[in-house]
Design a protein around this motif. Structure first.
Motif, PDB file in Angstrom:
ATOM      1  N   ILE A  42       9.257 -19.586 -25.057  1.00 29.57           N
ATOM      2  CA  ILE A  42       8.793 -18.827 -26.251  1.00 29.57           C
ATOM      3  C   ILE A  42       9.994 -17.851 -26.660  1.00 29.57           C
ATOM      4  O   ILE A  42      10.488 -17.017 -25.817  1.00 29.57           O
ATOM      5  CB  ILE A  42       7.557 -17.913 -25.877  1.00 29.57           C
ATOM      6  N   VAL A  43      10.391 -17.710 -28.130  1.00 33.28           N
ATOM      7  CA  VAL A  43      11.479 -16.758 -28.581  1.00 33.28           C
ATOM      8  C   VAL A  43      10.810 -15.964 -29.632  1.00 33.28           C
ATOM      9  O   VAL A  43      10.289 -16.429 -30.623  1.00 33.28           O
ATOM     10  CB  VAL A  43      12.720 -17.451 -29.039  1.00 33.28           C
ATOM     11  N   ALA A  44      10.587 -14.616 -29.373  1.00 29.77           N
ATOM     12  CA  ALA A  44       9.758 -13.648 -30.286  1.00 29.77           C
ATOM     13  C   ALA A  44      10.254 -12.419 -30.547  1.00 29.77           C
ATOM     14  O   ALA A  44      10.900 -11.669 -29.593  1.00 29.77           O
ATOM     15  CB  ALA A  44       8.275 -13.621 -29.780  1.00 29.77           C
ATOM     16  N   SER A  45      10.061 -12.053 -31.562  1.00 31.86           N
ATOM     17  CA  SER A  45      10.628 -10.615 -32.169  1.00 31.86           C
ATOM     18  C   SER A  45       9.774  -9.756 -31.423  1.00 31.86           C
ATOM     19  O   SER A  45      10.037  -8.455 -31.051  1.00 31.86           O
ATOM     20  CB  SER A  45      10.694 -10.458 -33.711  1.00 31.86           C
ATOM     21  N   LYS A  46       8.235  -9.988 -31.375  1.00 25.72           N
ATOM     22  CA  LYS A  46       7.308  -9.046 -30.775  1.00 25.72           C
ATOM     23  C   LYS A  46       7.316  -9.375 -29.230  1.00 25.72           C
ATOM     24  O   LYS A  46       6.839 -10.452 -28.833  1.00 25.72           O
ATOM     25  CB  LYS A  46       6.024  -9.380 -31.613  1.00 25.72           C
ATOM     26  N   LEU A  88       8.075  -8.147 -22.299  1.00 26.49           N
ATOM     27  CA  LEU A  88       6.991  -7.398 -22.405  1.00 26.49           C
ATOM     28  C   LEU A  88       6.860  -5.933 -22.116  1.00 26.49           C
ATOM     29  O   LEU A  88       7.303  -5.415 -21.198  1.00 26.49           O
ATOM     30  CB  LEU A  88       5.556  -7.908 -21.406  1.00 26.49           C
ATOM     31  N   GLY A  89       6.455  -5.183 -23.362  1.00 27.82           N
ATOM     32  CA  GLY A  89       6.271  -3.599 -22.965  1.00 27.82           C
ATOM     33  C   GLY A  89       7.971  -3.028 -23.473  1.00 27.82           C
ATOM     34  O   GLY A  89       8.012  -1.731 -23.406  1.00 27.82           O
ATOM     35  N   SER A  90       8.745  -3.696 -23.915  1.00 25.69           N
ATOM     36  CA  SER A  90      10.149  -3.346 -24.318  1.00 25.69           C
ATOM     37  C   SER A  90      10.211  -2.874 -25.875  1.00 25.69           C
ATOM     38  O   SER A  90      11.226  -2.265 -26.164  1.00 25.69           O
ATOM     39  CB  SER A  90      11.173  -4.375 -23.720  1.00 25.69           C
ATOM     40  N   GLY A  91       9.188  -3.349 -26.569  1.00 26.14           N
ATOM     41  CA  GLY A  91       9.493  -3.079 -28.007  1.00 26.14           C
ATOM     42  C   GLY A  91       9.817  -4.271 -28.864  1.00 26.14           C
ATOM     43  O   GLY A  91      10.433  -5.185 -28.338  1.00 26.14           O
ATOM     44  N   TYR A  92       9.706  -4.082 -30.009  1.00 27.47           N
ATOM     45  CA  TYR A  92      10.008  -5.303 -31.084  1.00 27.47           C
ATOM     46  C   TYR A  92      11.488  -5.201 -31.294  1.00 27.47           C
ATOM     47  O   TYR A  92      12.154  -4.067 -31.174  1.00 27.47           O
ATOM     48  CB  TYR A  92       9.418  -5.164 -32.480  1.00 27.47           C
ATOM     49  N   ARG A  93      12.091  -6.168 -31.725  1.00 29.96           N
ATOM     50  CA  ARG A  93      13.483  -6.303 -32.246  1.00 29.96           C
ATOM     51  C   ARG A  93      13.753  -6.942 -33.347  1.00 29.96           C
ATOM     52  O   ARG A  93      12.740  -7.686 -33.963  1.00 29.96           O
ATOM     53  CB  ARG A  93      14.361  -7.339 -31.004  1.00 29.96           C
ATOM     54  N   GLU A  94      14.870  -6.991 -34.440  1.00 32.21           N
ATOM     55  CA  GLU A  94      15.038  -7.352 -35.582  1.00 32.21           C
ATOM     56  C   GLU A  94      15.017  -8.870 -35.456  1.00 32.21           C
ATOM     57  O   GLU A  94      15.230  -9.664 -34.387  1.00 32.21           O
ATOM     58  CB  GLU A  94      16.367  -6.895 -35.917  1.00 32.21           C
ATOM     59  N   ASP A  95      14.363  -9.482 -36.470  1.00 35.36           N
ATOM     60  CA  ASP A  95      14.312 -10.870 -36.740  1.00 35.36           C
ATOM     61  C   ASP A  95      15.493 -11.606 -36.595  1.00 35.36           C
ATOM     62  O   ASP A  95      15.954 -12.742 -36.048  1.00 35.36           O
ATOM     63  CB  ASP A  95      13.656 -11.282 -38.022  1.00 35.36           C
ATOM     64  N   SER A  96      16.845 -11.014 -37.024  1.00 36.18           N
ATOM     65  CA  SER A  96      18.231 -11.642 -37.039  1.00 36.18           C
ATOM     66  C   SER A  96      18.429 -11.794 -35.738  1.00 36.18           C
ATOM     67  O   SER A  96      19.162 -12.906 -35.369  1.00 36.18           O
ATOM     68  CB  SER A  96      19.170 -10.706 -37.795  1.00 36.18           C
ATOM     69  N   LEU A  97      17.952 -10.928 -34.567  1.00 37.73           N
ATOM     70  CA  LEU A  97      18.538 -11.099 -33.355  1.00 37.73           C
ATOM     71  C   LEU A  97      17.551 -12.048 -32.743  1.00 37.73           C
ATOM     72  O   LEU A  97      18.019 -12.963 -31.835  1.00 37.73           O
ATOM     73  CB  LEU A  97      18.287  -9.721 -32.445  1.00 37.73           C
ATOM     74  N   PHE A 131       8.858 -14.572 -35.938  1.00 36.93           N
ATOM     75  CA  PHE A 131       9.494 -13.507 -36.733  1.00 36.93           C
ATOM     76  C   PHE A 131       8.425 -12.294 -37.106  1.00 36.93           C
ATOM     77  O   PHE A 131       7.492 -12.521 -37.585  1.00 36.93           O
ATOM     78  CB  PHE A 131      10.111 -14.123 -37.944  1.00 36.93           C
ATOM     79  N   ARG A 132       8.743 -11.177 -36.795  1.00 39.32           N
ATOM     80  CA  ARG A 132       7.866 -10.071 -36.971  1.00 39.32           C
ATOM     81  C   ARG A 132       7.758  -9.828 -38.292  1.00 39.32           C
ATOM     82  O   ARG A 132       6.702  -8.887 -38.607  1.00 39.32           O
ATOM     83  CB  ARG A 132       8.253  -8.623 -36.195  1.00 39.32           C
ATOM     84  N   ASP A 191       4.928  -8.876 -41.444  1.00 37.66           N
ATOM     85  CA  ASP A 191       3.936  -8.228 -40.868  1.00 37.66           C
ATOM     86  C   ASP A 191       4.508  -6.707 -40.526  1.00 37.66           C
ATOM     87  O   ASP A 191       3.808  -5.602 -41.024  1.00 37.66           O
ATOM     88  CB  ASP A 191       3.361  -8.578 -39.639  1.00 37.66           C
ATOM     89  N   TYR A 192       5.759  -6.369 -39.810  1.00 37.62           N
ATOM     90  CA  TYR A 192       6.274  -5.026 -39.514  1.00 37.62           C
ATOM     91  C   TYR A 192       6.340  -4.218 -40.751  1.00 37.62           C
ATOM     92  O   TYR A 192       5.769  -3.147 -40.710  1.00 37.62           O
ATOM     93  CB  TYR A 192       7.416  -5.319 -38.742  1.00 37.62           C
ATOM     94  N   SER A 193       6.924  -4.751 -41.932  1.00 36.57           N
ATOM     95  CA  SER A 193       7.084  -3.965 -42.856  1.00 36.57           C
ATOM     96  C   SER A 193       5.876  -3.527 -43.863  1.00 36.57           C
ATOM     97  O   SER A 193       5.765  -2.443 -44.200  1.00 36.57           O
ATOM     98  CB  SER A 193       8.187  -4.495 -43.845  1.00 36.57           C
ATOM     99  N   ALA A 194       5.034  -4.804 -43.864  1.00 31.67           N
ATOM    100  CA  ALA A 194       3.923  -4.298 -44.652  1.00 31.67           C
ATOM    101  C   ALA A 194       2.921  -3.241 -44.242  1.00 31.67           C
ATOM    102  O   ALA A 194       2.516  -2.519 -44.758  1.00 31.67           O
ATOM    103  CB  ALA A 194       3.082  -5.751 -44.666  1.00 31.67           C
ATOM    104  N   HIS A 195       3.182  -3.253 -42.800  1.00 33.42           N
ATOM    105  CA  HIS A 195       2.283  -2.005 -41.964  1.00 33.42           C
ATOM    106  C   HIS A 195       2.863  -0.786 -42.575  1.00 33.42           C
ATOM    107  O   HIS A 195       2.062   0.403 -42.428  1.00 33.42           O
ATOM    108  CB  HIS A 195       2.285  -2.274 -40.580  1.00 33.42           C
ATOM    109  N   SER A 196       3.948  -0.467 -42.774  1.00 34.47           N
ATOM    110  CA  SER A 196       4.673   0.700 -43.324  1.00 34.47           C
ATOM    111  C   SER A 196       4.097   1.122 -44.553  1.00 34.47           C
ATOM    112  O   SER A 196       4.291   2.165 -45.251  1.00 34.47           O
ATOM    113  CB  SER A 196       6.036   0.551 -43.341  1.00 34.47           C
TER     114      SER A 196
END
Length: 313
Positions: free
Chosen positions: A126-130, A159-168, A189-190, A193-198
């Motif tokens: 599993i490789v995830a931005s979230k 888990l618990g470390s926070g989201y990262r950029e999708d490019s990473l 890829f976050r 969704d991530y930007s829409a919430h802003s």
């Protein structure tokens, strides 16, 4: 008399063996050896394939003729991140806590594949931005809890470390595929969704376009890499959509049963699938799990989805 009994037993065993062999001979054999699932988090259908111009998904539009596009694909369960991903990985809709603090009820296709092949230690990833999606590696079900878990690379550092950029995340995925050659991989890829919430429409649209580009790069990697080329199936989908504009919060939010939250994308590509097909057959998230289970011959004791046999050649 004893000779006759012995002959009868031999004949019976021969018949049983013949039927067993026949069953094995008729077991479907697929070219697919590897499966990758890309989840573009929280894109609304109206800004993706539902837009006839396809202006925000030029890459997906471009590769659509190499696979199958579903125009009637839905999340028929809870429409938020943890629940949507759980539906894909377990084949069940579950009201699950959305912060990564509650395990899925049932084993994932990762765990079922790891049970099947215990010798390959890098079989599933599993490789995830979230970061919270690391929870997908485990479950509550007895006999599977804390066992047969996939490898993970989620968020900044788990888990618990926070989201990262999708490019990473794209870079991390490429490294995992190149170094470990997993058989079954899910990438999240976050965006958007991530930007829409802003509440920023511009950033939301940019998130869709960037994710479209990243998904295309993965598709291209599959075509170019000798290990994956010609024997890898790819699904590109979403975990949920977003509220309709008529609902409070509009595109900035999601989580109910409105058409905007439920109607999502599915693109399916692979050596066993048809090409150049656009279908309005109604399907749903849990059907991805069932179809992957079919391709990889996984135990169907778990999961409620239906196999999407219309995909197959």
């Amino acid at each position: 008399m004893r000779t006759a009994v012995k002959i009868s037993i031999v004949i019976l065993l021969f018949i049983v063996g013949a039927f067993s062999c026949r069953k094995e001979l008729h077991k479907p054999e697929y070219i697919t050896e590897n499966v990758i699932v890309i989840v573009i988090d929280g894109a609304r259908y109206s800004e993706t394939w539902g837009d006839s111009s396809r202006q925000n998904i030029p890459r997906l539009s471009g590769i659509s003729k190499s696979g199958v596009i579903y125009t009637q694909f839905y999340n028929n369960g809870p429409t938020y991140t943890a629940a949507g991903h759980t539906a894909i990985t377990t084949g069940f809709y579950q009201e699950i806590e959305n912060s990564g603090k509650e395990l899925p009820l049932f084993p994932s296709f990762f765990q079922l594949l790891n049970v099947k092949d215990t010798n390959n230690k890098e079989l599933t990833w599993i490789v995830a931005s979230k970061d919270k999606l690391e929870v997908l590696k485990n479950c509550q079900y007895a006999g599977y809890k804390d066992q047969y878990e996939p490898f993970t690379d989620c968020g900044i550092n788990g888990l618990g470390s926070g989201y990262r950029e999708d490019s990473l995340t794209l870079n991390a995925l490429t490294q995992v595929l190149s170094a470990h050659h997993p058989k079954l991989t899910l990438v999240n890829f976050r965006e958007p969704d991530y930007s829409a919430h802003s509440g920023s429409w511009e950033k939301y649209i940019a998130g869709i376009r960037n994710s479209d580009e990243y998904a295309y790069r993965i598709w291209s990697y599959i075509q170019e890499n000798p290990y994956y080329r010609g024997k890898t199936t790819l699904f590109i989908t979403n975990d949920h959509g977003r509220h309709l504009d008529s609902i409070s919060g509009g595109f900035a939010s999601h989580g109910d049963g409105c058409a905007g939250c439920r109607h999502i994308n599915l693109y399916a590509f692979g050596p066993d699938f048809k090409k150049g097909v656009i279908t309005d057959r109604k399907r749903e998230l849990i059907d991805i799990n069932a179809t992957i289970s079919e391709l990889l011959h996984l135990d169907r004791e778990f999961g409620k989805g239906e196999k999407m046999f219309e995909l197959f050649k």
